[in-house]
Design an enzyme around this catalytic site. Structure first.
Site, PDB file in Angstrom:
ATOM      1  N   HIS A 237      -5.412  -4.637  -0.855  1.00  0.00           N
ATOM      2  CA  HIS A 237      -5.315  -3.612  -1.902  1.00  0.00           C
ATOM      3  C   HIS A 237      -5.361  -4.253  -3.291  1.00  0.00           C
ATOM      4  O   HIS A 237      -4.712  -3.782  -4.218  1.00  0.00           O
ATOM      5  CB  HIS A 237      -4.050  -2.777  -1.711  1.00  0.00           C
ATOM      6  CG  HIS A 237      -4.095  -1.985  -0.448  1.00  0.00           C
ATOM      7  ND1 HIS A 237      -4.756  -0.780  -0.341  1.00  0.00           N
ATOM      8  CD2 HIS A 237      -3.608  -2.253   0.780  1.00  0.00           C
ATOM      9  CE1 HIS A 237      -4.658  -0.333   0.899  1.00  0.00           C
ATOM     10  NE2 HIS A 237      -3.965  -1.203   1.591  1.00  0.00           N
TER      11      HIS A 237
ATOM     12  N   SER B 113       0.794  -1.232   0.000  1.00  0.00           N
ATOM     13  CA  SER B 113       0.000   0.000   0.000  1.00  0.00           C
ATOM     14  C   SER B 113       0.823   1.277   0.000  1.00  0.00           C
ATOM     15  O   SER B 113       0.306   2.334  -0.319  1.00  0.00           O
ATOM     16  CB  SER B 113      -0.938   0.005   1.199  1.00  0.00           C
ATOM     17  OG  SER B 113      -0.186  -0.003   2.386  1.00  0.00           O
TER      18      SER B 113
ATOM     19  N   LYS C 121     -12.442  -2.005   2.160  1.00  0.00           N
ATOM     20  CA  LYS C 121     -11.830  -1.114   1.161  1.00  0.00           C
ATOM     21  C   LYS C 121     -12.693  -1.167  -0.104  1.00  0.00           C
ATOM     22  O   LYS C 121     -13.724  -0.502  -0.167  1.00  0.00           O
ATOM     23  CB  LYS C 121     -10.373  -1.504   0.915  1.00  0.00           C
ATOM     24  CG  LYS C 121      -9.510  -1.408   2.194  1.00  0.00           C
ATOM     25  CD  LYS C 121      -8.045  -1.502   1.902  1.00  0.00           C
ATOM     26  CE  LYS C 121      -7.174  -1.734   3.130  1.00  0.00           C
ATOM     27  NZ  LYS C 121      -7.242  -0.745   4.195  1.00  0.00           N
TER      28      LYS C 121
HETATM   29  N1  PLP Z   1      -3.719  -5.663   5.345  1.00  0.00           N
HETATM   30  C1  PLP Z   1      -3.402  -4.605   4.589  1.00  0.00           C
HETATM   31  C2  PLP Z   1      -2.397  -4.772   3.484  1.00  0.00           C
HETATM   32  C3  PLP Z   1      -4.024  -3.355   4.803  1.00  0.00           C
HETATM   33  O1  PLP Z   1      -3.706  -2.297   4.044  1.00  0.00           O
HETATM   34  C4  PLP Z   1      -4.975  -3.246   5.846  1.00  0.00           C
HETATM   35  C5  PLP Z   1      -5.649  -1.964   6.136  1.00  0.00           C
HETATM   36  O2  PLP Z   1      -5.127  -0.908   6.088  1.00  0.00           O
HETATM   37  C6  PLP Z   1      -5.271  -4.378   6.606  1.00  0.00           C
HETATM   38  C7  PLP Z   1      -4.626  -5.569   6.341  1.00  0.00           C
HETATM   39  C8  PLP Z   1      -6.297  -4.322   7.691  1.00  0.00           C
HETATM   40  O3  PLP Z   1      -7.563  -4.324   7.104  1.00  0.00           O
HETATM   41  P1  PLP Z   1      -8.851  -3.958   7.969  1.00  0.00           P
HETATM   42  O4  PLP Z   1      -9.062  -2.498   7.824  1.00  0.00           O
HETATM   43  O5  PLP Z   1      -9.949  -4.781   7.405  1.00  0.00           O
HETATM   44  O6  PLP Z   1      -8.528  -4.336   9.380  1.00  0.00           O
END
Ligand code: PLP
Length: 415
Positions: A230, A202, A261
């Site tokens: 993502h 990200s 997301k």
């Molecule tokens: N994994 C990644 C790569 C993320 O970017 C995020 C959120 O920013 C998460 C996990 C966590 O996701 P959640 O918002 O569903 O807890």
């Protein structure tokens, strides 16, 4: 340091105001330290729905938003909202229970089945977030006899999940296949090897070399886990994710992803993969066993988002075209955009102050973007991260590029 442990038998000194006052002083010092280091994160308050056009609390209307993970624009899609309202009315506000006590409704089972079908996997399990899915999987799956090999730039939740498990831990250099191979050779002594990587990262908008990772996994008899937060919903011809984009859907064993997301943006996460793994997670995964069920409205949003994506790949395709438009126009203007073909488009600036003042100036021109600097990204690699959504119009994108060009010239980031 007031918190240094006492020598055994010593009487603790009484402090002015007692432990409560001491705690307050310590916290205030720590907060001051964060402000002093320039890493304070403030939160802008939005007074409208999530979407490409926002109203900020205290005035600012008509702000063009380029910093949400609302990749497909489904967060405020009328059908998604209607589905949430219907689920709320039919199934109530929430379950007041964890899944295995009395927290499983038909909609939870339906959504799990739909997620598995979407990813072409055997089964799926829901969590309150993908953070929880990542926190739960490694400990439930791996023992001290096993090994996990993790990309050094994996998301914090993968890092935390790995910390919680007792497997042998290897960290390979970011997307470095030579280093992964060396670590896999070293890990041959363990019973089971699991390679864990973000599908798309990200901060840089770069995509894991899954074909090469899967080849190495095959060579060294390892399993592959990807975090698709993502990627789910928009990467690949049908939006199935990085594994579809790179043609390795049958080689990746486990996928964790988010409903928070692209898939409606409400909340929630999941693991999808082999049925026995999902069955085991229902028995052993602590964030699943000891946390409340997903609220029906949230389930309704995600379920409708998946329906829309399974009906047609038009939204995912439209996002890809918008991404292409932004990336090519920004590069033609002279900016360096990290990553490739991903709606996360980091505008690389290098200097932390430059990223901060340019982001502020962009907002003055009605464009909401965020600057990132150390420690979120490495020193000297400050950037403004732009995120494209399928619901940005071509005009929105062009306005953003024009504003960047003006602001970039003003601050000498462009000639
Ligand atoms: N994994 C990644 C790569 C993320 O970017 C995020 C959120 O920013 C998460 C996990 C966590 O996701 P959640 O918002 O569903 O807890």
């Amino acid at each position: 340091c007031p918190w240094r442990p006492l020598a055994s038998g010593a009487t603790p000194p009484r402090r002015r105001g007692g432990a409560g006052a001491e705690l307050r002083r310590r916290l205030e010092n720590e907060l001051e330290g964060i402000r002093g280091a320039g890493t304070w994160k403030s939160e802008r308050v939005i007074a409208s729905r999530q979407g490409p056009h926002l109203r900020l609390a205290g005035g600012g209307a008509g702000i063009l938003n380029f910093c949400a993970n609302n990749y497909l624009g489904l967060s405020s899609h009328p059908e998604v909202i209607r589905a949430a309202v219907e689920a709320l009315e039919k199934f109530g506000a929430g379950l007041s229970s964890v899944r295995f006590i009395c927290g499983t409704q038909s909609i939870h089972k339906d959504l799990e089945e739909k997620i598995a079908r979407f990813h072409q996997r055997e089964d799926a399990i829901l969590y309150a977030s993908c953070f929880d899915a990542n926190a739960g999987i490694f400990e439930a799956l791996l023992t001290p006899e096993d090994a996990v090999l993790s990309d050094e730039l994996n998301h914090a939740s993968i890092i935390d999940g790995i910390r919680l498990c007792k497997a042998n831990k290897y960290r390979y250099k970011h997307m470095d296949m030579q280093d992964l191979e060396a670590k896999l050779q070293d890990a041959q002594k363990h019973r089971l090897r699991l390679v864990a990587t973000d599908g798309a990262f990200s901060m840089d908008g770069d995509i894991a070399p899954l074909r090469e990772i899967c080849q190495l996994a095959q060579k060294y008899d390892a399993l592959v886990f990807i975090d698709e937060c993502h990627a789910t919903g928009f990467l690949g011809p049908n939006g199935r994710g990085t594994d579809e984009l790179l043609g390795v859907m049958d080689k990746v064993t486990i996928i964790n992803s988010t409903l928070g997301k692209a898939l409606g943006g409400a909340a929630g996460g999941y693991t999808t993969g082999p049925k026995p793994l999902i069955d085991l997670l229902r028995q052993r995964s602590r964030p699943y066993l000891f946390s409340n069920s997903l609220p029906p409205a949230v389930v309704g949003c995600a379920s409708k988002a998946l329906d829309l994506l399974m009906e047609s790949n038009a939204i995912a395709q439209s996002m890809a075209a918008k991404t292409q438009r932004f990336r090519s126009k920004m590069m033609a203007a002279g900016f360096t955009i990290s990553g490739k073909d991903h709606p996360i488009c980091p505008v690389m600036l290098g200097d932390a102050r430059l990223a901060a003042v340019m982001a502020e100036d962009m907002l003055n021109r009605g464009i909401y973007v965020i600057g990132f600097s150390y420690p979120v990204v490495p020193k000297g690699k400050a950037r403004i991260r732009v995120q494209i959504s399928a619901v940005h119009s071509d005009e929105d994108i062009d306005r953003c590029v024009e504003a960047f060009t003006e602001v970039g010239r003003k601050h000498r980031a462009l000639p």
